[in-house]
Design an enzyme around this catalytic site. Structure first.
Site, mmCIF file in Angstrom:
data_model
loop_
_atom_site.group_PDB
_atom_site.id
_atom_site.type_symbol
_atom_site.label_atom_id
_atom_site.label_comp_id
_atom_site.label_asym_id
_atom_site.label_seq_id
_atom_site.Cartn_x
_atom_site.Cartn_y
_atom_site.Cartn_z
ATOM 1 N N GLY A 1 4.649 2.113 -9.996
ATOM 2 C CA GLY A 1 5.111 0.959 -10.786
ATOM 3 C C GLY A 1 3.928 0.016 -11.026
ATOM 4 O O GLY A 1 2.767 0.426 -10.953
ATOM 5 N N ILE B 1 2.679 -2.375 -9.193
ATOM 6 C CA ILE B 1 1.743 -2.525 -8.062
ATOM 7 C C ILE B 1 0.915 -1.246 -7.911
ATOM 8 O O ILE B 1 -0.297 -1.296 -7.717
ATOM 9 C CB ILE B 1 2.485 -2.842 -6.746
ATOM 10 C CG1 ILE B 1 3.315 -4.119 -6.881
ATOM 11 C CG2 ILE B 1 1.484 -2.979 -5.601
ATOM 12 C CD1 ILE B 1 4.204 -4.437 -5.674
ATOM 13 N N ARG C 1 9.419 10.411 -9.683
ATOM 14 C CA ARG C 1 10.407 11.362 -10.209
ATOM 15 C C ARG C 1 10.069 11.722 -11.652
ATOM 16 O O ARG C 1 10.113 12.852 -12.050
ATOM 17 C CB ARG C 1 11.814 10.792 -10.102
ATOM 18 C CG ARG C 1 12.451 11.159 -8.775
ATOM 19 C CD ARG C 1 13.806 10.569 -8.640
ATOM 20 N NE ARG C 1 13.756 9.113 -8.791
ATOM 21 C CZ ARG C 1 14.779 8.298 -8.638
ATOM 22 N NH1 ARG C 1 15.962 8.785 -8.355
ATOM 23 N NH2 ARG C 1 14.656 7.005 -8.768
ATOM 24 N N ARG D 1 8.261 0.096 2.016
ATOM 25 C CA ARG D 1 9.296 -0.345 2.940
ATOM 26 C C ARG D 1 9.257 0.606 4.132
ATOM 27 O O ARG D 1 8.989 1.806 3.951
ATOM 28 C CB ARG D 1 10.690 -0.283 2.301
ATOM 29 C CG ARG D 1 11.000 -1.382 1.321
ATOM 30 C CD ARG D 1 11.193 -2.732 2.032
ATOM 31 N NE ARG D 1 11.517 -3.812 1.109
ATOM 32 C CZ ARG D 1 10.630 -4.657 0.585
ATOM 33 N NH1 ARG D 1 9.350 -4.544 0.878
ATOM 34 N NH2 ARG D 1 11.031 -5.635 -0.217
ATOM 35 N N ASP E 1 1.976 -1.790 6.713
ATOM 36 C CA ASP E 1 2.320 -3.204 6.488
ATOM 37 C C ASP E 1 3.820 -3.420 6.690
ATOM 38 O O ASP E 1 4.279 -4.547 6.710
ATOM 39 C CB ASP E 1 1.920 -3.611 5.054
ATOM 40 C CG ASP E 1 2.050 -5.116 4.820
ATOM 41 O OD1 ASP E 1 1.665 -5.887 5.727
ATOM 42 O OD2 ASP E 1 2.546 -5.526 3.754
ATOM 43 N N GLU F 1 11.837 -4.376 11.066
ATOM 44 C CA GLU F 1 11.001 -5.581 11.148
ATOM 45 C C GLU F 1 11.804 -6.740 11.728
ATOM 46 O O GLU F 1 13.003 -6.843 11.437
ATOM 47 C CB GLU F 1 10.500 -5.945 9.741
ATOM 48 C CG GLU F 1 9.585 -4.866 9.203
ATOM 49 C CD GLU F 1 9.181 -5.109 7.759
ATOM 50 O OE1 GLU F 1 9.445 -6.193 7.223
ATOM 51 O OE2 GLU F 1 8.584 -4.191 7.177
ATOM 52 N N HIS G 1 3.798 -7.233 7.534
ATOM 53 C CA HIS G 1 4.420 -7.350 6.209
ATOM 54 C C HIS G 1 3.871 -8.565 5.442
ATOM 55 O O HIS G 1 4.608 -9.521 5.172
ATOM 56 C CB HIS G 1 5.952 -7.420 6.328
ATOM 57 C CG HIS G 1 6.645 -7.102 5.024
ATOM 58 N ND1 HIS G 1 7.901 -6.552 4.959
ATOM 59 C CD2 HIS G 1 6.253 -7.251 3.732
ATOM 60 C CE1 HIS G 1 8.245 -6.390 3.689
ATOM 61 N NE2 HIS G 1 7.253 -6.810 2.934
ATOM 62 N N GLY H 1 1.897 -8.170 2.458
ATOM 63 C CA GLY H 1 1.354 -7.720 1.173
ATOM 64 C C GLY H 1 1.188 -8.832 0.146
ATOM 65 O O GLY H 1 0.140 -8.962 -0.487
#
Ligand code: 8YV
Length: 329
Positions: A156, A158, A178, A235, A259, A264, A282, A284
């Site tokens: 995507g 990022i 996909r 994730r 990360d 979490e 986490h 980012g």
């Protein structure tokens, strides 16, 4: 009677950008400040808008159902696996997230984590601080980016920002999604195991949720192989965490940079004990600059709604056609 269009229920921390932005045009009911959460939610069950200032606030269908007039939930974060988008789509509730504004920050962090993992920078820093350099030089790192191809799991906004950085580093990039992104110059793999076999680094940057749960499992890690490095910027749910721990312990892969984690803020002690992993909490998108832009996008989505305009960034499952729920009634 107060204007219902201007009433907003705020879930999550009372962040300054969110508070000042929403309060400039709306009456904000702060769930965080309520003594009795359930009573507070019941008291405001007629709201049509919810703003959510953290991805740690879960928003299942059973929660949205408590607000029969709900039209929009504007949430913080590009990831929206904390919300039930399918339920929202089926019930005419628009969900918004905060894409785009965090791409460059998260891509910067991904490159930092990749370099730290490959060249062992945190380990080397610990070595220096422990006074060991005076005894002997830090050992040469077994890994280098010089002979590696990076396989992005997800491509995507990022992922593309990460790929651009890797282009500048002279590191070849391939990707698994996909659907092939025909406009991109990188080789596409329809099959993740095939890609894992061909690359030396897997870098996960796909959305969380059921569709990607545990997609990086023992089989994928074995295909990556004993020189392989896993970087997870997506994730925790995307990686089978026990399988990753086992693969690292058995040296079936070389190293990992993480990360994100399955539960979490709890990080498995096995990971903390290992020297061939770099662990970040986490972070980012976690700069003041970028978080303020994400907060502002939450506000701007609500303000657009309050003004009767289309929301700026609806998620794919809840495209804007008209006022969804109002139109369904
Ligand atoms: C958030 C993220 O900072 O936007 C996302 O989906 O993962 C991060 O940018 C994170 O959700 C904060 O907990």
């Amino acid at each position: 009677m107060p204007d219902q269009k201007k009433q907003v229920l705020l879930l999550g921390p009372l962040k300054p950008v969110v508070m000042s932005g929403l309060e400039s045009a709306c009456i904000v009911h702060k769930v965080h400040a309520a003594k009795d959460r359930d009573a507070f939610l019941a008291e405001h069950a007629d709201v049509r808008a919810i703003a959510c200032s953290a991805t740690t606030e879960k928003i299942p269908g059973s929660f949205m159902e408590r607000f029969p007039n709900l039209e929009i939930v504007a949430s913080f974060g590009v990831g929206y696996d904390h919300m039930d988008a399918k339920w929202a789509g089926a019930h005419g509730v628009i969900l918004t997230n905060t894409p785009g504004v965090l791409n460059e920050e998260v891509a910067d962090t991904a490159l930092g984590l990749l370099l730290c993992t490959v060249r062992e920078l945190p380990q080397a820093e610990r070595y220096l601080r422990a006074g060991k350099w005076r005894e002997r030089d830090y050992p040469l790192t077994r890994a280098t980016l010089r002979d590696r191809t990076v396989g992005l799991v997800g491509m995507g906004g990022i992922g593309q920002a990460i790929a651009r950085r890797l282009d500048a580093f002279g590191v070849p990039v391939v990707y698994h999604t996909r659907q092939k992104r025909a406009h991109l110059p990188y080789r596409h793999y329809a099959n993740l195991i095939d890609m894992a076999r061909d690359v030396d680094v897997l870098l996960a940057i796909v959305p969380g949720g059921a569709a990607t749960a545990n997609m990086i499992d023992a089989k994928v890690l074995d295909a990556l192989g004993p020189d392989g490095i896993l970087i997870n910027m997506a994730r925790g749910s995307v990686v089978d965490e026990p399988a990753l721990i086992k693969a690292l312990q058995d040296k079936r892969i070389l190293a990992a940079g993480l990360d994100v984690y399955a539960k979490e803020p709890n990080v498995p002690p096995e990971l903390i004990a290992m020297d061939n992993v770099v662990l970040c909490p986490h972070l980012g998108s976690g700069s003041v600059y970028t978080r303020a832009r994400m907060d502002q996008l939450v506000v701007d989505n609500i303000l657009a709604w309050a003004a009767g305009k289309p929301p700026l960034t609806p998620v794919a499952e809840t495209p804007w056609h008209s006022w969804g729920r109002a139109a369904m009634r």
